[in-house]
Design a protein around this motif. Structure first.
Motif, PDB file in Angstrom:
ATOM      1  N   THR A  20       2.054 -11.606  -6.796  1.00 52.35           N
ATOM      2  CA  THR A  20       1.005 -12.045  -5.868  1.00 52.35           C
ATOM      3  C   THR A  20       0.837 -11.107  -4.680  1.00 52.35           C
ATOM      4  OG1 THR A  20       2.607 -13.466  -4.720  1.00 52.35           O
ATOM      5  CG2 THR A  20       1.276 -14.467  -6.474  1.00 52.35           C
ATOM      6  N   TYR A  21       1.942 -10.634  -4.096  1.00 54.15           N
ATOM      7  CA  TYR A  21       1.838  -9.823  -2.882  1.00 54.15           C
ATOM      8  C   TYR A  21       1.003  -8.557  -3.080  1.00 54.15           C
ATOM      9  CZ  TYR A  21       2.831  -6.834   1.032  1.00 54.15           C
ATOM     10  OH  TYR A  21       2.673  -5.990   2.102  1.00 54.15           O
ATOM     11  N   PRO A  22       1.196  -7.799  -4.169  1.00 55.25           N
ATOM     12  CA  PRO A  22       0.424  -6.554  -4.318  1.00 55.25           C
ATOM     13  C   PRO A  22      -1.094  -6.751  -4.267  1.00 55.25           C
ATOM     14  CG  PRO A  22       2.244  -6.565  -5.852  1.00 55.25           C
ATOM     15  CD  PRO A  22       2.186  -7.940  -5.255  1.00 55.25           C
ATOM     16  N   ILE A  23      -1.590  -7.911  -4.680  1.00 52.63           N
ATOM     17  CA  ILE A  23      -3.027  -8.150  -4.672  1.00 52.63           C
ATOM     18  C   ILE A  23      -3.562  -8.276  -3.251  1.00 52.63           C
ATOM     19  CG2 ILE A  23      -4.784  -9.911  -5.244  1.00 52.63           C
ATOM     20  CD1 ILE A  23      -3.369 -10.305  -7.882  1.00 52.63           C
ATOM     21  N   THR A  24      -2.709  -8.767  -2.316  1.00 53.93           N
ATOM     22  CA  THR A  24      -3.196  -9.067  -0.966  1.00 53.93           C
ATOM     23  C   THR A  24      -3.726  -7.837  -0.250  1.00 53.93           C
ATOM     24  OG1 THR A  24      -0.989  -8.772   0.026  1.00 53.93           O
ATOM     25  CG2 THR A  24      -1.580 -10.985  -0.749  1.00 53.93           C
ATOM     26  N   ARG A  25      -3.128  -6.680  -0.484  1.00 51.65           N
ATOM     27  CA  ARG A  25      -3.560  -5.476   0.228  1.00 51.65           C
ATOM     28  C   ARG A  25      -4.293  -4.478  -0.670  1.00 51.65           C
ATOM     29  NH1 ARG A  25      -2.724  -5.331   5.313  1.00 51.65           N
ATOM     30  NH2 ARG A  25      -1.014  -6.453   6.314  1.00 51.65           N
ATOM     31  N   GLN A  26      -4.544  -4.841  -1.921  1.00 53.18           N
ATOM     32  CA  GLN A  26      -5.218  -3.908  -2.819  1.00 53.18           C
ATOM     33  C   GLN A  26      -6.706  -3.817  -2.474  1.00 53.18           C
ATOM     34  OE1 GLN A  26      -3.901  -4.121  -6.811  1.00 53.18           O
ATOM     35  NE2 GLN A  26      -5.577  -2.909  -7.654  1.00 53.18           N
ATOM     36  N   VAL A  27      -7.217  -2.602  -2.403  1.00 52.25           N
ATOM     37  CA  VAL A  27      -8.602  -2.369  -1.985  1.00 52.25           C
ATOM     38  C   VAL A  27      -9.573  -2.586  -3.145  1.00 52.25           C
ATOM     39  CG1 VAL A  27     -10.194  -0.707  -0.952  1.00 52.25           C
ATOM     40  CG2 VAL A  27      -7.788  -0.727  -0.251  1.00 52.25           C
ATOM     41  N   LEU A  28      -9.345  -1.877  -4.236  1.00 53.85           N
ATOM     42  CA  LEU A  28     -10.186  -2.022  -5.430  1.00 53.85           C
ATOM     43  C   LEU A  28      -9.325  -2.505  -6.588  1.00 53.85           C
ATOM     44  CD1 LEU A  28     -12.303   1.271  -5.175  1.00 53.85           C
ATOM     45  CD2 LEU A  28     -13.033  -1.032  -4.544  1.00 53.85           C
ATOM     46  N   SER A  29      -9.865  -3.376  -7.406  1.00 51.95           N
ATOM     47  CA  SER A  29      -9.094  -3.942  -8.520  1.00 51.95           C
ATOM     48  C   SER A  29      -8.816  -2.884  -9.576  1.00 51.95           C
ATOM     49  CB  SER A  29      -9.863  -5.102  -9.151  1.00 51.95           C
ATOM     50  OG  SER A  29     -10.996  -4.607  -9.848  1.00 51.95           O
ATOM     51  N   ASP A  30      -7.764  -3.121 -10.356  1.00 50.17           N
ATOM     52  CA  ASP A  30      -7.418  -2.191 -11.425  1.00 50.17           C
ATOM     53  C   ASP A  30      -8.553  -2.061 -12.439  1.00 50.17           C
ATOM     54  OD1 ASP A  30      -5.023  -1.856 -10.191  1.00 50.17           O
ATOM     55  OD2 ASP A  30      -3.786  -2.420 -11.908  1.00 50.17           O
ATOM     56  N   ALA A  31      -9.198  -3.179 -12.728  1.00 49.99           N
ATOM     57  CA  ALA A  31     -10.295  -3.143 -13.713  1.00 49.99           C
ATOM     58  C   ALA A  31     -11.409  -2.220 -13.230  1.00 49.99           C
ATOM     59  CB  ALA A  31     -10.833  -4.557 -13.936  1.00 49.99           C
ATOM     60  N   TYR A  32     -11.715  -2.290 -11.937  1.00 47.30           N
ATOM     61  CA  TYR A  32     -12.763  -1.420 -11.411  1.00 47.30           C
ATOM     62  C   TYR A  32     -12.295   0.027 -11.332  1.00 47.30           C
ATOM     63  CZ  TYR A  32     -16.485   0.592  -8.752  1.00 47.30           C
ATOM     64  OH  TYR A  32     -17.514   1.404  -8.385  1.00 47.30           O
ATOM     65  N   LEU A  33     -11.040   0.240 -10.961  1.00 49.79           N
ATOM     66  CA  LEU A  33     -10.525   1.610 -10.833  1.00 49.79           C
ATOM     67  C   LEU A  33     -10.516   2.329 -12.178  1.00 49.79           C
ATOM     68  CD1 LEU A  33      -7.585   1.281  -8.278  1.00 49.79           C
ATOM     69  CD2 LEU A  33      -9.867   2.225  -7.916  1.00 49.79           C
TER      70      LEU A  33
END
Length: 626
Positions: A428-441
């Motif tokens: 859960t924590y890594p999602i809180t500060r992620q700018v762009l999602s992996d799917a989009y990247l």
């Protein structure tokens, strides 16, 4: 406070000397007061000095012990050097510097000397007789140390640019680190954006002997947190926190140059100024960057604190256009790309111009005392673990519906959370500060598979280390460690160092006194639960801070970036994004679509999701990275 550089493994002094000179010159802005170097026997050590303690020439570096055996270069401050000096009376001290205390401590304790230091530092010590070289970085990663190792050659410095100037480091993009930057607006240590260049991890050292390199860890929050708070009443804990904070501030007031404090009027900076006023021997100087536009300005809060503590207050009033005009210089000063650096550049610039060489900052208060929303969010997720146990298909439908009904950054993150295999912290924590999602990247970079998520790795490694300890850390402390080891160390501290040292301004951070950090990490959650903003901190300070400061809305450093990128900075941003799209690592069409969505006002594309891409391309061009 200075900048250091060095080379190990070039046997020819005639070859090493000019290389060291280039590296030293590349960091001249860090130390305008003096420079020095030693080149001999396959070892070249250089330093640029910003004089803070003992301003005389006696503080020249490299510093050599009276017997000629020990050679030291040092960036930072040892705050307890006076106490150590009393303990090390057998050493024939020649100066009043904290630098010489490192030599004396090594003479007594060898490599274990680092455990005796309370400070921020990166230093290299060469023991000629034993044939040992030790490189250390401070516990919390306040001071940087970058290195490049190839065969028997090792180059190191306080900045990446110095390594690039050596001529030995290929100017190539670290493609593995690109995913990390695109996820988090930074690259997490030990990697950097340059292939082959690494950053020594906080609390780590390197031992070099006979051409062999041994990396070791001497401190970590997971192993070194204190259990002193266990069994104590809340009143006792508050008293301990107050005393530790007061001591941390008092230690950081030792300087032979004019000093002051950054004052935004928020809880953290106000607490530091309040404590400074209790222990400083003269009136505290405070500096606030304010804006004419009420929506962006924290002036009234800073002024209220300055009045309460009778500080010599300097209000530096800027218009957004003033700030805008400084952005090109801020980008040029950026040693490593970051999405959040210009703010610190501007504050440091105006503070230095006001005659201050050292300033205290409230950095670290949010991470240590639970000041961010992520702390509440992680507690909420823990209480609702049952949701992660529902069938994945149902969770996916719910997440998709939420995001479709109200498209936004927040709803996109909820959608991601509902797709996770578990609601454990490392997921859960890594999602809180992620700018762009992996799917989009994957679409943005034309990659079918991205590099592993570095934040997820760091949090997982931390949890594994915690599992080996006999006592479990409280959840909020686990979140603090995640914040400290990711966002704080790799964005906030890196930005503070590179942007303040661009103006030869030293910034000290009392909240990161390691004794305070160790104690607060051991405090149970019930005393830190964020029912009010940073409750443990504010209540430990008693009536030091007014209630209107404690309960004021959290603003941060707010500026009209959204408008700038569409208007005043449009041409600059447009050119940089086009150039970035021409690079093989990016899908030009997808990048143009992202830029177009932002300009159309799409709620899922905020200015920060554009700006850090502009910064990246600018940095690649400035440093000629292929």
């Amino acid at each position: 406070m200075c900048g250091i550089s060095g080379i190990i493994g070039i046997q020819s002094s005639a070859e090493a000397g000019p290389v060291l000179d280039r590296m030293n010159e590349a960091i001249a802005h860090r130390g305008p007061d003096d420079s020095g170097g030693v080149v001999e026997a396959g070892v070249a050590l250089g330093q640029r000095r910003l004089s803070i303690i003992d301003l005389s020439c006696a503080g020249h570096q490299p510093m050599i012990s009276p017997d000629g055996n020990l050679v030291l270069i040092f960036n930072g401050e040892i705050y307890n050097f006076l106490e150590l000096k009393q303990e090390l009376k057998e050493y024939p001290f020649q100066t009043q510097t904290d630098t010489e205390v490192i030599l004396a401590a090594y003479k007594r304790w060898g490599r274990e000397c680092v455990h005796h230091f309370n400070g921020m530092f990166a230093f290299v010590l060469w023991d000629k007789a034993a044939g040992d070289i030790f490189i250390f970085r401070d516990r919390l990663g306040i001071k940087p140390l970058y290195y490049y190792q190839h065969d028997n050659l090792l180059l190191f410095s306080s900045e990446v640019r110095a390594l690039l100037s050596s001529g030995y480091v290929p100017r190539k993009l670290n493609k593995a680190a690109l995913s990390d930057y695109l996820r988090y607006q930074t690259v997490h240590a030990p990697e950097t954006m340059v292939e082959g260049v690494k950053m020594l991890m906080p609390g780590h050292g390197i031992h070099i002997k006979n051409g062999a390199y041994t990396f070791f860890q001497y401190w970590s929050p997971e192993k070194n947190y204190s259990r002193e708070a266990e069994g104590k009443s809340y009143q006792e804990i508050k008293q301990n926190v107050q005393q530790l904070l007061l001591s941390a501030v008092e230690r950081r007031l030792i300087a032979d140059v004019p000093f002051g404090a950054f004052l935004s009027g928020g809880i953290d900076s106000s607490a530091i100024v309040g404590l400074m006023s209790q222990v400083a021997k003269k009136k505290v100087k405070t500096f606030a960057v304010t804006f004419e536009e009420e929506a962006f300005s924290e002036a009234k809060y800073a002024a209220a604190i300055a009045k309460k503590f009778n500080t010599e207050h300097t209000e530096i009033r800027l218009t957004p256009n003033d700030f805008l005009g400084l952005i090109p210089a801020a980008l040029k000063a950026m040693d490593h790309p970051s999405g959040d650096g210009p703010n610190t550049y501007v504050v440091s610039k105006v503070t230095k111009e006001a005659g201050i060489t050292m300033a205290l900052s409230g950095l670290g208060g949010d991470e240590l005392f639970g000041g961010y929303d992520v702390f509440k969010r992680m507690l909420t997720l823990q209480k609702n673990q049952w949701v992660a146990g529902l069938p994945l298909a149902a969770r996916k439908l719910a997440g998709q519906a939420i995001h479709t009904l109200k498209p936004s950054v927040a709803s996109a993150k909820i959608d991601e959370l509902l797709r996770l295999p578990s609601w454990q912290l490392n997921y859960t924590y890594p999602i809180t500060r992620q700018v762009l999602s992996d799917a989009y990247l994957q679409k943005l970079t034309n990659q079918s598979k991205l590099e592993p998520n570095r934040v997820q790795q760091l949090v997982a490694e931390s949890r594994q280390l915690q599992a080996l300890q006999p006592h479990k850390l409280p959840l909020l402390s686990q979140v603090s460690i995640a914040e400290i080891g990711t966002y704080m160390q790799n964005t906030l501290l890196r930005d503070t160092d590179q942007m303040s040292m661009a103006h030869a301004l030293e910034v000290r951070v009392p909240f990161l006194d390691y004794e305070l950090v160790e104690y607060v990490l051991g405090v149970p959650d019930e005393h830190k639960y964020p029912t009010s903003p940073k409750r443990l901190l504010t209540e430990s300070l008693g009536d030091l801070l007014p209630m209107d400061i404690i309960n004021r809305p959290k603003m941060g450093f707010v500026l009209p970036w959204q408008n700038w990128l569409k208007e005043e900075m449009f041409s600059f941003a447009d050119q940089k994004l086009n150039n970035l799209g021409d690079r093989s690592a990016f899908n030009a069409d997808e990048l143009k679509e992202l830029w177009s969505k932002f300009r159309r006002g799409d709620a899922t594309v905020t200015w920060s999701r554009i700006w850090y891409l502009v910064v990246l391309e600018n940095w690649l061009e400035e440093n000629e990275i292929e």
